[in-house]
Design a protein around this motif. Structure first.
Motif, PDB file in Angstrom:
ATOM      1  N   ILE A   1      21.104 -11.795   0.264  1.00  0.00           N
ATOM      2  CA  ILE A   1      20.141 -10.779  -0.127  1.00  0.00           C
ATOM      3  C   ILE A   1      18.799 -11.490  -0.143  1.00  0.00           C
ATOM      4  O   ILE A   1      18.614 -12.471  -0.863  1.00  0.00           O
ATOM      5  N   GLY A   2      17.898 -11.007   0.699  1.00  0.00           N
ATOM      6  CA  GLY A   2      16.607 -11.670   0.836  1.00  0.00           C
ATOM      7  C   GLY A   2      15.515 -10.952   0.074  1.00  0.00           C
ATOM      8  O   GLY A   2      15.576  -9.747  -0.160  1.00  0.00           O
ATOM      9  N   PHE A   3      14.529 -11.714  -0.292  1.00  0.00           N
ATOM     10  CA  PHE A   3      13.345 -11.167  -0.946  1.00  0.00           C
ATOM     11  C   PHE A   3      12.148 -11.571  -0.092  1.00  0.00           C
ATOM     12  O   PHE A   3      12.138 -12.657   0.477  1.00  0.00           O
ATOM     13  N   PRO A   4      11.154 -10.706   0.024  1.00  0.00           N
ATOM     14  CA  PRO A   4      10.009 -11.069   0.869  1.00  0.00           C
ATOM     15  C   PRO A   4       9.303 -12.312   0.326  1.00  0.00           C
ATOM     16  O   PRO A   4       9.253 -12.515  -0.886  1.00  0.00           O
ATOM     17  N   GLU A   5       8.804 -13.138   1.245  1.00  0.00           N
ATOM     18  CA  GLU A   5       8.081 -14.337   0.807  1.00  0.00           C
ATOM     19  C   GLU A   5       6.844 -13.954   0.013  1.00  0.00           C
ATOM     20  O   GLU A   5       6.509 -14.590  -0.974  1.00  0.00           O
ATOM     21  N   GLU A   6       6.165 -12.914   0.475  1.00  0.00           N
ATOM     22  CA  GLU A   6       4.991 -12.442  -0.247  1.00  0.00           C
ATOM     23  C   GLU A   6       4.947 -10.927  -0.216  1.00  0.00           C
ATOM     24  O   GLU A   6       5.576 -10.289   0.618  1.00  0.00           O
ATOM     25  N   TYR A   7       4.202 -10.404  -1.126  1.00  0.00           N
ATOM     26  CA  TYR A   7       4.077  -8.955  -1.264  1.00  0.00           C
ATOM     27  C   TYR A   7       2.598  -8.645  -1.326  1.00  0.00           C
ATOM     28  O   TYR A   7       1.976  -8.699  -2.384  1.00  0.00           O
ATOM     29  N   THR A   8       2.020  -8.362  -0.171  1.00  0.00           N
ATOM     30  CA  THR A   8       0.581  -8.113  -0.075  1.00  0.00           C
ATOM     31  C   THR A   8       0.350  -6.766   0.599  1.00  0.00           C
ATOM     32  O   THR A   8       1.287  -6.144   1.113  1.00  0.00           O
ATOM     33  N   GLU A   9      -0.896  -6.355   0.632  1.00  0.00           N
ATOM     34  CA  GLU A   9      -1.260  -5.101   1.303  1.00  0.00           C
ATOM     35  C   GLU A   9      -0.868  -5.130   2.773  1.00  0.00           C
ATOM     36  O   GLU A   9      -0.519  -4.113   3.349  1.00  0.00           O
ATOM     37  N   GLU A  10      -0.939  -6.303   3.393  1.00  0.00           N
ATOM     38  CA  GLU A  10      -0.671  -6.435   4.823  1.00  0.00           C
ATOM     39  C   GLU A  10       0.809  -6.602   5.159  1.00  0.00           C
ATOM     40  O   GLU A  10       1.206  -6.427   6.298  1.00  0.00           O
ATOM     41  N   SER A  11       1.641  -6.984   4.191  1.00  0.00           N
ATOM     42  CA  SER A  11       3.057  -7.244   4.483  1.00  0.00           C
ATOM     43  C   SER A  11       3.774  -5.966   4.896  1.00  0.00           C
ATOM     44  O   SER A  11       3.602  -4.935   4.271  1.00  0.00           O
ATOM     45  N   LYS A  12       4.579  -6.090   5.926  1.00  0.00           N
ATOM     46  CA  LYS A  12       5.457  -4.992   6.344  1.00  0.00           C
ATOM     47  C   LYS A  12       6.873  -5.503   6.085  1.00  0.00           C
ATOM     48  O   LYS A  12       7.357  -6.390   6.772  1.00  0.00           O
ATOM     49  N   ILE A  13       7.502  -4.958   5.072  1.00  0.00           N
ATOM     50  CA  ILE A  13       8.793  -5.453   4.601  1.00  0.00           C
ATOM     51  C   ILE A  13       9.883  -4.486   5.045  1.00  0.00           C
ATOM     52  O   ILE A  13       9.865  -3.310   4.685  1.00  0.00           O
TER      53      ILE A  13
ATOM     54  N   GLY B   1       0.813  -1.212   0.000  1.00  0.00           N
ATOM     55  CA  GLY B   1       0.000   0.000   0.000  1.00  0.00           C
ATOM     56  C   GLY B   1       0.842   1.256   0.000  1.00  0.00           C
ATOM     57  O   GLY B   1       0.539   2.220  -0.717  1.00  0.00           O
ATOM     58  N   LEU B   2       1.909   1.261   0.786  1.00  0.00           N
ATOM     59  CA  LEU B   2       2.783   2.430   0.862  1.00  0.00           C
ATOM     60  C   LEU B   2       3.515   2.649  -0.458  1.00  0.00           C
ATOM     61  O   LEU B   2       3.539   3.760  -0.987  1.00  0.00           O
TER      62      LEU B   2
ATOM     63  N   LEU C   1       9.297  -5.315  -6.006  1.00  0.00           N
ATOM     64  CA  LEU C   1       8.850  -6.342  -5.068  1.00  0.00           C
ATOM     65  C   LEU C   1       7.835  -7.286  -5.706  1.00  0.00           C
ATOM     66  O   LEU C   1       7.836  -8.483  -5.411  1.00  0.00           O
ATOM     67  N   ARG C   2       6.984  -6.767  -6.552  1.00  0.00           N
ATOM     68  CA  ARG C   2       6.027  -7.635  -7.257  1.00  0.00           C
ATOM     69  C   ARG C   2       6.786  -8.666  -8.098  1.00  0.00           C
ATOM     70  O   ARG C   2       6.423  -9.832  -8.149  1.00  0.00           O
ATOM     71  N   LYS C   3       7.860  -8.237  -8.730  1.00  0.00           N
ATOM     72  CA  LYS C   3       8.641  -9.112  -9.613  1.00  0.00           C
ATOM     73  C   LYS C   3       9.461 -10.148  -8.847  1.00  0.00           C
ATOM     74  O   LYS C   3       9.588 -11.285  -9.280  1.00  0.00           O
ATOM     75  N   TYR C   4      10.022  -9.764  -7.676  1.00  0.00           N
ATOM     76  CA  TYR C   4      10.977 -10.638  -6.992  1.00  0.00           C
ATOM     77  C   TYR C   4      10.472 -11.271  -5.699  1.00  0.00           C
ATOM     78  O   TYR C   4      11.181 -12.068  -5.097  1.00  0.00           O
TER      79      TYR C   4
END
Length: 188
Positions: free
Chosen positions: A146-158, A109-110, A120-123
């Motif tokens: 180098i880590g990538f978030p497991e998921e990228y959703t409205e609720e994720s705080k990365i 969302g941010l 983030l959507r791509k990786y």
């Protein structure tokens, strides 16, 4: 690569200022004393380095280097040297309310409040990429992921620190950036 590429005055002026500033920050960040400085100072210098580097990514010969890296370097190195570093610069520049590397967090969302972000959507969901780098002056090998978030959703705080740690991650970033930038420096 085109060895006959002639710089115009604007390019020469920009490249001189950008390279000199980047190399000064590089030396500063890779000095062990830098890491005992205040966290806001460290963050500010890293922010400056990522900003300068992101501007230099617009220089056509550096774009050629990134393209060449996709087939000649380890997997994901070109993407890290371009897309990840540009993503970090964009987060720092567009959300200037953080005071330290470990404070930086984003959410879908941010990031998308104004315009959809793609990195983030791509990786999201990709496996960690592991690297090591050698600092010859202090005879130290450093390992990092180098880590990538497991998921990228409205609720994720990365958190940025979960993608790239402050000290090891920024040092690695500086070294990779310099390797890419050095391809355009003529050594006499």
């Amino acid at each position: 690569m085109n060895d006959n590429l002639k710089l115009n005055n604007s390019e020469l002026q920009f490249l001189s200022l950008a390279y000199n500033a980047f190399y000064d920050i590089y030396e500063e960040i890779l000095d062990d004393n830098f890491w005992s400085e205040d966290q806001y100072f460290r963050f500010s210098r890293a922010r400056d380095a990522f900003s300068i580097y992101a501007e230099l990514l617009n220089y056509e010969p550096i774009k050629w280097v990134i393209e060449h890296m996709k087939t000649s370097r380890p997997p994901m190195e070109a993407e890290i040297g371009s897309e990840l570093f540009k993503f970090i610069r964009n987060v720092i520049a567009h959300f200037p309310f953080y005071n330290s590397w470990d404070d930086i967090w984003i959410s879908k969302g941010l990031v998308n409040w104004y315009k959809e972000g793609r990195f983030l959507r791509k990786y999201a969901g990709r496996q960690k990429v592991k690297y090591r780098f050698w600092q010859a002056d202090i005879k130290r090998m450093t390992y990092l992921s180098i880590g990538f978030p497991e998921e990228y959703t409205e609720e994720s705080k990365i958190y940025m620190k979960d993608i790239l740690t402050e000290e090891e991650g920024i040092k690695f970033s500086m070294i990779l950036m310099r390797q890419i930038l050095d391809t355009q420096v003529i050594k006499e």
